[in-house]
Design a protein around this motif. Structure first.
Motif, short mmCIF file in Angstrom:
data_model
loop_
_atom_site.label_atom_id
_atom_site.label_comp_id
_atom_site.label_asym_id
_atom_site.label_seq_id
_atom_site.Cartn_x
_atom_site.Cartn_y
_atom_site.Cartn_z
N GLN A 21 -8.21 0.55 2.22
CA GLN A 21 -7.02 1.09 1.56
C GLN A 21 -6.57 2.41 2.16
O GLN A 21 -5.37 2.70 2.18
CB GLN A 21 -7.31 1.29 0.06
N TRP A 22 -7.51 3.21 2.63
CA TRP A 22 -7.19 4.58 3.04
C TRP A 22 -6.12 4.66 4.13
O TRP A 22 -5.20 5.47 4.03
CB TRP A 22 -8.47 5.29 3.48
N PRO A 23 -6.16 3.84 5.20
CA PRO A 23 -5.09 3.93 6.22
C PRO A 23 -3.70 3.64 5.65
O PRO A 23 -2.72 4.27 6.06
CB PRO A 23 -5.50 2.85 7.24
N PHE A 24 -3.61 2.70 4.69
CA PHE A 24 -2.32 2.43 4.06
C PHE A 24 -1.81 3.64 3.29
O PHE A 24 -0.62 3.96 3.33
CB PHE A 24 -2.43 1.22 3.14
N PHE A 25 -2.71 4.30 2.58
CA PHE A 25 -2.31 5.49 1.81
C PHE A 25 -1.86 6.61 2.74
O PHE A 25 -0.87 7.31 2.46
CB PHE A 25 -3.47 5.97 0.93
N ILE A 26 -2.58 6.81 3.84
CA ILE A 26 -2.20 7.82 4.82
C ILE A 26 -0.81 7.52 5.38
O ILE A 26 0.07 8.39 5.46
CB ILE A 26 -3.23 7.90 5.97
N ALA A 27 -0.60 6.25 5.76
CA ALA A 27 0.67 5.86 6.34
C ALA A 27 1.81 6.00 5.33
O ALA A 27 2.89 6.53 5.66
CB ALA A 27 0.59 4.41 6.83
N ALA A 50 4.45 8.04 -8.06
CA ALA A 50 4.94 7.50 -9.33
C ALA A 50 4.90 5.97 -9.30
O ALA A 50 4.44 5.33 -10.26
CB ALA A 50 6.37 7.98 -9.61
N VAL A 51 5.37 5.38 -8.21
CA VAL A 51 5.35 3.91 -8.09
C VAL A 51 3.91 3.41 -8.02
O VAL A 51 3.57 2.38 -8.62
CB VAL A 51 6.15 3.47 -6.85
N GLY A 52 3.06 4.15 -7.30
CA GLY A 52 1.64 3.79 -7.26
C GLY A 52 1.02 3.82 -8.65
O GLY A 52 0.15 3.02 -8.97
N GLY A 53 1.49 4.76 -9.49
CA GLY A 53 0.99 4.85 -10.86
C GLY A 53 1.31 3.60 -11.67
O GLY A 53 0.52 3.19 -12.53
N VAL A 55 10.18 2.82 -2.81
CA VAL A 55 9.71 2.06 -3.98
C VAL A 55 9.21 0.68 -3.57
O VAL A 55 8.10 0.26 -3.93
CB VAL A 55 10.84 1.92 -5.03
N LEU A 56 10.01 -0.04 -2.79
CA LEU A 56 9.66 -1.41 -2.42
C LEU A 56 8.46 -1.47 -1.48
O LEU A 56 7.57 -2.31 -1.64
CB LEU A 56 10.87 -2.10 -1.77
N VAL A 57 8.42 -0.57 -0.51
CA VAL A 57 7.28 -0.56 0.42
C VAL A 57 5.99 -0.22 -0.32
O VAL A 57 4.94 -0.84 -0.09
CB VAL A 57 7.54 0.43 1.58
N THR A 58 6.06 0.77 -1.22
CA THR A 58 4.88 1.15 -1.99
C THR A 58 4.39 -0.02 -2.85
O THR A 58 3.18 -0.30 -2.92
CB THR A 58 5.18 2.36 -2.89
#
Length: 317
Positions: free
Chosen positions: A154-160, A242-245, A73-76
């Motif tokens: 943004q894409w590398p962060f989402f992949i990671a 969910a947190v990204g939402g 949750v916190l990292v996201t």
């Protein structure tokens, strides 16, 4: 047919995105748990993206004794809020052009109607050229809002984040409010779906009826695909979505209730001092058929002789 093509295109994009995310790190099953292979842990993607993000999750989960659920949750939230300005900047550019186009609808509607009514390639080309000229004269350039840099950043962060949530050691056996993060969870899936549907609903509040008609299907498909993918993934991954939402809802509130009203006021002021340039409808450039041209040539001598006879009669009178 067009709506079906749109749905299939979005489904293809979303499916490709999921495959890219899940395929970045090769995995295998060990004791009923999916973990990265030894070769994958030595790979460039894992070493550069996934491993640092996993360590970031571990920092909150183990070093601060918050557990893996709160770690995700916190990292996201941290990553999402860091890249939020990029998302807002891209949204501003695309929304500005959409609002400007909507404001200039009276200018473009006759040209779009002529384009739809075109029956020949010549008519269609003339209508397209007239429409493009009208857009250029009024400062409309949709390509300027399609920058890829924010997405590439943004894409590398989402992949990671995705792979860290899926394959960080310890997440598969951890629980979050009694939910096993290593298995799919209908509860977290529904939470993710609610936030993405809420983001979609807020985005429609400032849309014109025409925009709702053309874009609603595409908007609905996004939360539907998130629900499907969340249910197919471990709860740790669904928690990340969910947190990204939540951040997506915050971003959409800023766009709908702060950005758009100011943008519309700016557009009104812009055209108040520089009125829209009205476009001329394209002329009928359809070439006459060979038969019509032939009849015209055949009629020419008759018309000439007939004209001469009438002039002679007038002189005699």
């Amino acid at each position: 047919m067009k709506n079906l093509k749109k749905k299939l295109s979005l489904l293809g994009v979303a499916s490709t995105g999921l495959l890219l995310l899940s395929g970045c790190v090769q995995t295998h099953i060990v004791d009923g748990v999916r973990v990265p292979t030894e070769a994958a842990t030595q790979g460039l993607t894992y070493q550069i993206l996934v491993k640092p993000m996993s360590s970031f999750v571990d920092l909150f989960a183990n070093n601060m004794n918050l557990g893996y659920g709160w770690g995700i949750v916190l990292v996201t939230l941290i990553i999402r809020f860091l890249i939020l300005p990029l998302g807002l900047n891209q949204a501003y550019k695309s929304t500005y052009m959409q609002e400007k186009t909507a404001y200039l609808a009276p200018v473009f509607e006759p040209l779009n109607a002529r384009l739809k009514a075109a029956t020949t390639p010549e008519e269609r080309m003339a209508a397209q050229q007239a429409l493009m000229k009208a857009q250029k004269d009024n400062g409309i350039n949709m390509l300027s809002s399609l920058g890829c840099l924010p997405l590439l950043i943004q894409w590398p962060f989402f992949i990671a984040l995705y792979n860290a949530a899926a394959y960080t050691p310890g997440i598969s056996t951890a629980t979050f409010f009694g939910i096993n993060l290593g298995s799919s969870s209908i509860v977290i899936t529904l939470i993710a779906g609610v936030f993405y549907f809420l983001q979609t609903w807020i985005s429609t509040k400032s849309m014109t009826p025409e925009q709702k008609k053309t874009g609603l299907t595409m908007l609905i498909m996004s939360p539907v695909m998130i629900i499907i993918f969340s249910f197919m993934s471990p709860a740790g991954v669904a928690l990340y979505w969910a947190v990204g939402g939540i951040v997506m809802v915050i971003q959409q509130i800023i766009i709908t209730y702060i950005m758009k009203p100011r943008m519309r006021q700016k557009i009104e002021e812009e055209f108040k001092h520089n009125p829209p340039k009205m476009a001329d409808l394209p002329k009928d450039v359809t070439p006459k058929s060979a038969t019509q041209q032939g009849l015209k040539n055949l009629d020419a001598p008759y018309k000439k002789n007939n004209k001469g006879r009438n002039s002679g009669k007038q002189k005699r009178k």
